[in-house]
Design a protein around this motif. Sequence first.
Motif, short mmCIF file in Angstrom:
data_model
loop_
_atom_site.label_atom_id
_atom_site.label_comp_id
_atom_site.label_asym_id
_atom_site.label_seq_id
_atom_site.Cartn_x
_atom_site.Cartn_y
_atom_site.Cartn_z
N ALA A 138 0.85 -1.19 0.00
CA ALA A 138 0.00 0.00 0.00
C ALA A 138 0.88 1.24 0.00
CB ALA A 138 -0.91 0.01 1.22
N LEU A 139 0.37 2.30 -0.62
CA LEU A 139 1.08 3.58 -0.66
C LEU A 139 0.49 4.49 0.41
CD1 LEU A 139 3.16 5.38 -2.26
CD2 LEU A 139 1.19 6.22 -3.55
N VAL A 140 1.29 4.82 1.42
CA VAL A 140 0.81 5.64 2.53
C VAL A 140 1.12 7.11 2.25
CG1 VAL A 140 0.92 6.06 5.01
CG2 VAL A 140 1.19 3.72 4.12
N VAL A 141 0.09 7.94 2.38
CA VAL A 141 0.20 9.37 2.10
C VAL A 141 -0.14 10.14 3.37
CG1 VAL A 141 -0.75 11.30 0.76
CG2 VAL A 141 -0.41 9.05 -0.33
N ARG A 142 0.69 11.14 3.67
CA ARG A 142 0.42 12.02 4.81
C ARG A 142 0.61 13.48 4.38
NH1 ARG A 142 0.88 11.84 10.66
NH2 ARG A 142 1.84 9.77 10.62
N ASP A 143 -0.44 14.27 4.54
CA ASP A 143 -0.38 15.71 4.26
C ASP A 143 0.19 16.02 2.88
OD1 ASP A 143 -1.44 16.16 6.79
OD2 ASP A 143 0.54 16.36 7.71
N GLY A 144 -0.26 15.27 1.88
CA GLY A 144 0.12 15.55 0.51
C GLY A 144 1.45 15.01 0.07
N ARG A 145 2.12 14.27 0.97
CA ARG A 145 3.43 13.70 0.64
C ARG A 145 3.42 12.19 0.84
NH1 ARG A 145 3.64 17.61 -1.58
NH2 ARG A 145 4.97 19.46 -1.37
N VAL A 146 4.28 11.52 0.11
CA VAL A 146 4.42 10.09 0.30
C VAL A 146 5.12 9.84 1.63
CG1 VAL A 146 5.57 7.99 -0.54
CG2 VAL A 146 4.48 9.57 -2.17
N GLU A 147 4.52 8.97 2.44
CA GLU A 147 5.15 8.61 3.71
C GLU A 147 5.95 7.31 3.57
OE1 GLU A 147 3.15 7.01 7.59
OE2 GLU A 147 3.22 9.20 7.71
N ALA A 148 5.33 6.32 2.92
CA ALA A 148 6.00 5.03 2.81
C ALA A 148 5.22 4.11 1.88
CB ALA A 148 6.13 4.36 4.18
N ILE A 149 5.90 3.04 1.44
CA ILE A 149 5.24 1.92 0.78
C ILE A 149 5.41 0.73 1.71
CG2 ILE A 149 5.27 0.36 -1.22
CD1 ILE A 149 6.38 2.70 -2.87
N VAL A 150 4.31 0.17 2.18
CA VAL A 150 4.37 -0.86 3.21
C VAL A 150 3.54 -2.07 2.79
CG1 VAL A 150 4.69 0.87 5.02
CG2 VAL A 150 2.39 0.04 4.49
N PRO A 151 3.85 -3.26 3.30
CA PRO A 151 3.00 -4.42 3.03
C PRO A 151 1.57 -4.13 3.47
CG PRO A 151 5.07 -5.10 4.03
CD PRO A 151 5.03 -3.61 4.13
N VAL A 167 -6.65 10.08 -10.41
CA VAL A 167 -5.45 10.89 -10.30
C VAL A 167 -5.49 11.70 -9.01
CG1 VAL A 167 -4.04 12.70 -11.38
CG2 VAL A 167 -5.30 11.08 -12.83
N TRP A 168 -4.34 11.77 -8.35
CA TRP A 168 -4.17 12.61 -7.16
C TRP A 168 -3.02 13.58 -7.40
CZ3 TRP A 168 -5.21 7.48 -7.16
CH2 TRP A 168 -6.25 6.99 -6.35
N ILE A 169 -3.18 14.82 -6.96
CA ILE A 169 -2.10 15.80 -6.96
C ILE A 169 -1.90 16.26 -5.51
CG2 ILE A 169 -1.31 18.10 -7.69
CD1 ILE A 169 -2.79 17.73 -10.28
N ASP A 170 -0.70 16.12 -5.01
CA ASP A 170 -0.40 16.46 -3.61
C ASP A 170 -1.40 15.80 -2.67
OD1 ASP A 170 1.85 17.98 -4.17
OD2 ASP A 170 0.68 19.82 -4.46
N GLY A 171 -1.74 14.54 -2.97
CA GLY A 171 -2.62 13.78 -2.10
C GLY A 171 -4.08 14.09 -2.22
N THR A 172 -4.45 15.03 -3.09
CA THR A 172 -5.86 15.40 -3.30
C THR A 172 -6.37 14.74 -4.57
OG1 THR A 172 -5.61 17.53 -2.18
CG2 THR A 172 -7.47 17.30 -3.69
N SER A 173 -7.49 14.06 -4.48
CA SER A 173 -8.08 13.42 -5.66
C SER A 173 -8.61 14.50 -6.60
CB SER A 173 -9.24 12.50 -5.24
OG SER A 173 -9.83 11.90 -6.36
N VAL A 174 -8.10 14.49 -7.85
CA VAL A 174 -8.48 15.53 -8.81
C VAL A 174 -9.18 14.96 -10.04
CG1 VAL A 174 -6.75 17.21 -8.09
CG2 VAL A 174 -6.12 15.45 -9.76
N PHE A 175 -9.22 13.64 -10.15
CA PHE A 175 -9.92 13.01 -11.28
C PHE A 175 -10.27 11.57 -10.93
CE2 PHE A 175 -9.71 10.15 -14.99
CZ PHE A 175 -10.77 10.65 -15.73
N GLN A 176 -11.49 11.18 -11.31
CA GLN A 176 -11.91 9.80 -11.18
C GLN A 176 -12.76 9.46 -12.40
OE1 GLN A 176 -13.58 8.76 -7.41
NE2 GLN A 176 -13.85 6.60 -7.93
#
Length: 388
Positions: free
Chosen positions: A23-36, A376-385
Amino acid sequence: MSDRFALTGARIFDGDRWHEGHALVVRDGRVEAIVPSGALASDIRAVETGGGMLAPGFVDIQVNGGGGVMLNDHPDVASIETICRAHVPFGTTALLPTLITDTPQITAAAIAAGEAATLQKVPGFLGLHLEGPHLSVARKGAHDPALIRPMTDADQALLMEARRKLPVLLTTIAPESVEPARVAALAKAGVVVSLGHSDTGYATAQAFAEAGASVVTHLFNAMSQIGNREPGLAGAAIDIGALSAGLIADGIHVHPATIRIALDAKQGPGRIVLVTDAMATIGTDMTSFTLNGRMIYRKDGSLRLADGTLAGADLDMISAIRFIHQVVGVELSEALRMASLYPAQAVGQAHRLGRFAHGTAADVVALSDGLDVKRVWIDGTSVFQAGV
């Protein structure tokens, strides 16, 4: 309170390698980590993406227009917003609105609009690309020859001052209209200098690369070609490792076999990067528009002046990726890098764009296995679905 969530249910390409069952973990618009996926903390909000793949958002360093708008016709913040928004459904999360050769007044207005867009933090706005006016009339392409002119002290000062207020400023110049010393000064000031619309030879291109030029604009188009005794600018772009080169991968501007040859021969660390050279047509059903008062016609996948001269491209980034992968035969990971990591590197933004690592921008595109853009997400905000 911080905004923290995890994108789940898809394989993840981090710009280097693939992660299955993560999973791709996002915090406050930034990538935090990729974790199982099984290691996600219970307090993290999970956003299920429904299969397919997650990849870094695409970075396009040459975008003349979109959504019915050309930057040349309306050099203002509203147009920059429209262009950026028009390219989001195709996976582009950062782009350089591009001004084609125009008057000093229009150029100044475009720079002012770019500075305002920076202050307003327009989603997807990365900076500006000024393609001209300091080009070669011999390789003008669709640029108005009446507006092409040599670079002056005032032009150089304008670019250097603009760079202070923009995240990225890229300018396409031809050695025929600019001295190496000016390139050196611009590069020192942080301007990304690209060689293009030029009939220059290999030795001159090499001298300009040594002076600080680091990119070549739309490889093979509007430039001197590879010959048996003179490699031209096209050969220089491939052979000189310090140069990256934009490529319009639409099957019209460059033959697939020529692309394969160039990719096999390209010397690093510079890379060949995908660009759209998109015009106002993207995201619309319009069949014609004007540039510098001249009509450009949309037909059979291309954009042309009345005399048949190609004028930009009717291309979006996901289509370029499909072409480079499915037609040219580039491995998918590399095709994705050509649209994200490599262009970010070319304009000095790989520390925050084009890859997933702790602290990079959470610019994400969710793709189906058939390479359709789902979300699509930009800075953690969903901008297209898609479908919404």
